[in-house]
Motif scaffolding. Structure first.
Motif: not given
Length: 292
Positions: A183-211
């Motif tokens: 999903l991350l490789r081929w679909n739209y996604s959105m992550g919230l990142f902070a300076e100096g923090v490696h992992e995202p603070l929040a995330w959401c991904i478009r799944t196979q049926n578009g939701a």
């Protein structure tokens, strides 16, 4: 009524665009089914090899009549139909090899699926009735948000799949790390990142049926979830898409969040997972039942 000659017949990848376009009628009523087929059309463009294991079935090759299809993507299953009686889909479900366990993704046909489970004596491993939310493209285009200087919104690189999987509350029910990576490789996604923090603070991904799916935050009540939903919905709108989300009916916090952002309930969707059929199952009673 089931026919003795009924069979699940694969729809070749070369015909997927025709299948997809059957769902343009009464737009956007069947937009989710359209998005589902379009997703896999894009995926085989990225990796043609997946068409060898991705199963897209029709009943007896008659998909042009009412668009009924079942997609089996490893352990994920997607089902859609334009047949208002539901009979074509029901006949197809009886032909599925239920010696395997499948997760019905955002299923709009709860009653016939449960009837098939009952006739095949399948135990239910997971059952969630969700509300289906929709945000029209034109509304999403006007979403606005203020982003602090130390935060960044961007697409999530695939190497974060393991992190997201480990944070996912429903990981025992749904897909594994590999599926999130796809999903991350081929679909739209959105992550919230902070300076100096490696992992995202929040995330959401478009799944196979578009939701929207796999919504997650590392800290509650900071507005992080709202930020990634707004950003991803607007990104999808800029690409010509409306936004859908499946929210558990009992999750009042998530429901309030989506409704505050302008999403409206347009129906119900079920997530159902069956236990594998027992090898000692005697199908004689089943055959009598489905023949009426």
């Amino acid at each position: 009524m089931q026919n003795d000659d009924d069979a699940l017949v694969r729809i070749p990848a070369s015909a997927w665009e025709q299948l997809r376009d059957l769902y343009r009628q009464d737009w956007p009523r069947h937009e989710i089914a359209f998005n589902n087929v379009q997703n896999y059309i894009r995926w085989i463009e990225h990796d043609p090899q997946i068409s060898t294991t991705l199963l897209v079935y029709s009943l007896n090759g008659t998909w042009r009549q009412n668009g009924t299809y079942i997609i089996v993507d490893h352990t994920d299953m997607f089902v859609y139909t334009l047949d208002t009686s539901g009979e074509t889909l029901k006949r197809m479900l009886h032909l599925v090899d239920w010696h395997h366990s499948y997760l019905m993704n955002m299923c709009l046909y709860r009653a016939p699926v449960l009837e098939v489970y009952r006739l095949h004596r399948l135990e239910i491993a997971f059952d969630s009735t969700d509300l289906l939310y929709h945000l029209p493209q034109q509304v999403a285009l006007h979403l606005r948000y203020d982003l602090p200087d130390d935060l960044t919104l961007k697409r999530i690189p695939p190497h974060y799949a393991a992190y997201i999987y480990n944070q996912w509350l429903n990981k025992s029910v749904g897909s594994k790390e590999y599926f999130i990576e796809r999903l991350l490789r081929w679909n739209y996604s959105m992550g919230l990142f902070a300076e100096g923090v490696h992992e995202p603070l929040a995330w959401c991904i478009r799944t196979q049926n578009g939701a929207l799916g796999l919504l997650g935050v590392v800290a509650q009540r900071k507005g992080y979830g709202s930020l990634v939903i707004k950003a991803l919905a607007r990104r999808l709108a800029e690409q010509g898409h409306s936004t859908y989300a499946s929210v558990r009916r009992t999750n009042t916090a998530s429901r309030r969040l989506f409704e505050k952002l302008g999403f409206r309930v347009v129906g119900e969707a079920s997530w159902l997972k069956n236990m594998k059929k027992s090898s000692t199952f005697d199908g004689s009673e089943l055959r009598k039942a489905i023949k009426g």
